[in-house]
Design a protein around this motif. Structure first.
Motif, PDB file in Angstrom:
ATOM      1  N   PHE A 103       0.119   4.578   3.104  1.00  0.00           N
ATOM      2  CA  PHE A 103       0.506   3.183   2.873  1.00  0.00           C
ATOM      3  C   PHE A 103      -0.759   2.362   3.013  1.00  0.00           C
ATOM      4  CE2 PHE A 103       5.197   2.159   4.046  1.00  0.00           C
ATOM      5  CZ  PHE A 103       5.670   3.238   3.357  1.00  0.00           C
ATOM      6  N   THR A 104      -0.868   1.292   2.229  1.00  0.00           N
ATOM      7  CA  THR A 104      -1.905   0.294   2.469  1.00  0.00           C
ATOM      8  C   THR A 104      -1.215  -1.010   2.806  1.00  0.00           C
ATOM      9  OG1 THR A 104      -2.097  -0.450   0.161  1.00  0.00           O
ATOM     10  CG2 THR A 104      -3.517   1.399   0.871  1.00  0.00           C
ATOM     11  N   ILE A 105      -1.851  -1.810   3.669  1.00  0.00           N
ATOM     12  CA  ILE A 105      -1.253  -3.066   4.111  1.00  0.00           C
ATOM     13  C   ILE A 105      -2.355  -4.056   4.431  1.00  0.00           C
ATOM     14  CG2 ILE A 105      -1.107  -2.239   6.505  1.00  0.00           C
ATOM     15  CD1 ILE A 105       1.575  -3.899   6.655  1.00  0.00           C
ATOM     16  N   ASP A 106      -2.084  -5.341   4.161  1.00  0.00           N
ATOM     17  CA  ASP A 106      -3.051  -6.372   4.529  1.00  0.00           C
ATOM     18  C   ASP A 106      -2.501  -7.171   5.711  1.00  0.00           C
ATOM     19  OD1 ASP A 106      -1.389  -8.478   3.629  1.00  0.00           O
ATOM     20  OD2 ASP A 106      -2.503  -8.768   1.779  1.00  0.00           O
ATOM     21  N   PRO A 107      -3.321  -8.031   6.330  1.00  0.00           N
ATOM     22  CA  PRO A 107      -2.878  -8.764   7.526  1.00  0.00           C
ATOM     23  C   PRO A 107      -1.680  -9.692   7.310  1.00  0.00           C
ATOM     24  CG  PRO A 107      -5.264  -8.766   7.389  1.00  0.00           C
ATOM     25  CD  PRO A 107      -4.755  -8.197   6.093  1.00  0.00           C
ATOM     26  N   THR A 108      -1.374 -10.058   6.061  1.00  0.00           N
ATOM     27  CA  THR A 108      -0.204 -10.900   5.804  1.00  0.00           C
ATOM     28  C   THR A 108       1.083 -10.083   5.780  1.00  0.00           C
ATOM     29  OG1 THR A 108      -0.229 -10.706   3.382  1.00  0.00           O
ATOM     30  CG2 THR A 108      -1.628 -12.428   4.368  1.00  0.00           C
ATOM     31  N   GLY A 109       0.966  -8.755   5.787  1.00  0.00           N
ATOM     32  CA  GLY A 109       2.136  -7.890   5.733  1.00  0.00           C
ATOM     33  C   GLY A 109       2.452  -7.372   4.345  1.00  0.00           C
ATOM     34  N   TYR A 110       1.533  -7.540   3.408  1.00  0.00           N
ATOM     35  CA  TYR A 110       1.741  -7.058   2.047  1.00  0.00           C
ATOM     36  C   TYR A 110       1.380  -5.578   1.946  1.00  0.00           C
ATOM     37  CZ  TYR A 110       1.033  -6.375  -2.971  1.00  0.00           C
ATOM     38  OH  TYR A 110       1.077  -5.898  -4.253  1.00  0.00           O
ATOM     39  N   ILE A 111       2.357  -4.761   1.571  1.00  0.00           N
ATOM     40  CA  ILE A 111       2.137  -3.335   1.345  1.00  0.00           C
ATOM     41  C   ILE A 111       1.889  -3.161  -0.140  1.00  0.00           C
ATOM     42  CG2 ILE A 111       3.174  -1.036   1.403  1.00  0.00           C
ATOM     43  CD1 ILE A 111       4.744  -1.972   3.885  1.00  0.00           C
ATOM     44  N   GLU A 112       0.629  -2.864  -0.484  1.00  0.00           N
ATOM     45  CA  GLU A 112       0.273  -2.715  -1.893  1.00  0.00           C
ATOM     46  C   GLU A 112       0.618  -1.328  -2.419  1.00  0.00           C
ATOM     47  OE1 GLU A 112      -3.551  -2.859  -4.919  1.00  0.00           O
ATOM     48  OE2 GLU A 112      -3.824  -3.519  -2.860  1.00  0.00           O
ATOM     49  N   LEU A 113       0.297  -0.312  -1.654  1.00  0.00           N
ATOM     50  CA  LEU A 113       0.495   1.070  -2.084  1.00  0.00           C
ATOM     51  C   LEU A 113       1.316   1.819  -1.041  1.00  0.00           C
ATOM     52  CD1 LEU A 113      -3.224   1.724  -3.097  1.00  0.00           C
ATOM     53  CD2 LEU A 113      -1.322   1.326  -4.676  1.00  0.00           C
ATOM     54  N   SER A 114       2.334   2.550  -1.501  1.00  0.00           N
ATOM     55  CA  SER A 114       3.150   3.372  -0.590  1.00  0.00           C
ATOM     56  C   SER A 114       3.592   4.616  -1.363  1.00  0.00           C
ATOM     57  CB  SER A 114       4.360   2.582  -0.082  1.00  0.00           C
ATOM     58  OG  SER A 114       5.142   2.080  -1.141  1.00  0.00           O
ATOM     59  N   PHE A 115       2.955   5.726  -1.049  1.00  0.00           N
ATOM     60  CA  PHE A 115       3.208   6.953  -1.809  1.00  0.00           C
ATOM     61  C   PHE A 115       3.288   8.157  -0.878  1.00  0.00           C
ATOM     62  CE2 PHE A 115       1.334   4.057  -4.827  1.00  0.00           C
ATOM     63  CZ  PHE A 115       2.154   4.217  -5.927  1.00  0.00           C
ATOM     64  N   VAL A 116       4.198   9.076  -1.220  1.00  0.00           N
ATOM     65  CA  VAL A 116       4.391  10.320  -0.479  1.00  0.00           C
ATOM     66  C   VAL A 116       4.449  11.448  -1.503  1.00  0.00           C
ATOM     67  CG1 VAL A 116       6.000  11.607   0.996  1.00  0.00           C
ATOM     68  CG2 VAL A 116       5.612   9.164   1.406  1.00  0.00           C
TER      69      VAL A 116
END
Length: 158
Positions: A74-87
């Motif tokens: 998962f990638t996430i920024d300090p605002t709480g936006y998850i840009e990428l989520s892969f399994v």
């Protein structure tokens, strides 16, 4: 593959594993939701390792490992936006996504985020709904001249 999911911070050196996870998740894991043309437009013909290395230099996130092998991220920024989520498709249903989401939630809360947001694929949407997220709106986006459906979603952090 063992049952234990270990979560650690994402680092630039993960670019090979991240590229592979993304490629496999898009090309194999979304077969039931997107056609061949859509998966090719989204995931590309090959894994662009240089692009992944460059992208990871600017992203925060987490990698899930099972038996020492990366199986999700998962990638996430300090605002709480998850840009990428892969399994990896072979690791779905094993708690990998849940473990990554818990860590992302904790990380975002520690940075003062009040909610998490993402644009979820049709395949990711049920996972996020099951974990307390809500659909804000469904949308269509273009990738390399091809239209893909996805959902803007959010979850309040308590």
């Amino acid at each position: 593959m063992g049952d234990r999911v270990d979560i650690r911070p994402l680092v630039v050196g993960d670019y090979r594993a991240v590229g592979r996870i993304f490629f496999c998740a898009v090309h194999e894991g979304t077969r039931g939701a997107y056609n061949d043309e859509q998966r090719l437009a989204w995931g590309g013909e090959t894994i662009d390792l240089d692009r992944w290395k460059e992208r990871l230099e600017a992203l925060n996130g987490f990698v899930a490992e099972m038996d020492g092998e990366p199986v999700g991220f998962f990638t996430i920024d300090p605002t709480g936006y998850i840009e990428l989520s892969f399994v990896l498709p072979s690791a779905t249903g094993l708690g990998v996504g849940r473990a990554l989401l818990r860590e992302a939630e904790r990380w975002a809360k520690d940075r003062g985020a009040k909610r998490l947001t993402t644009e979820a694929s049709l395949v990711a949407r049920p996972f996020f709904l099951k974990n307390g997220w809500h659909v804000v709106k469904e949308e269509r986006v273009g990738r390399r001249g091809v239209t893909l459906a996805r959902c803007k979603m959010h979850k309040a952090l308590g």
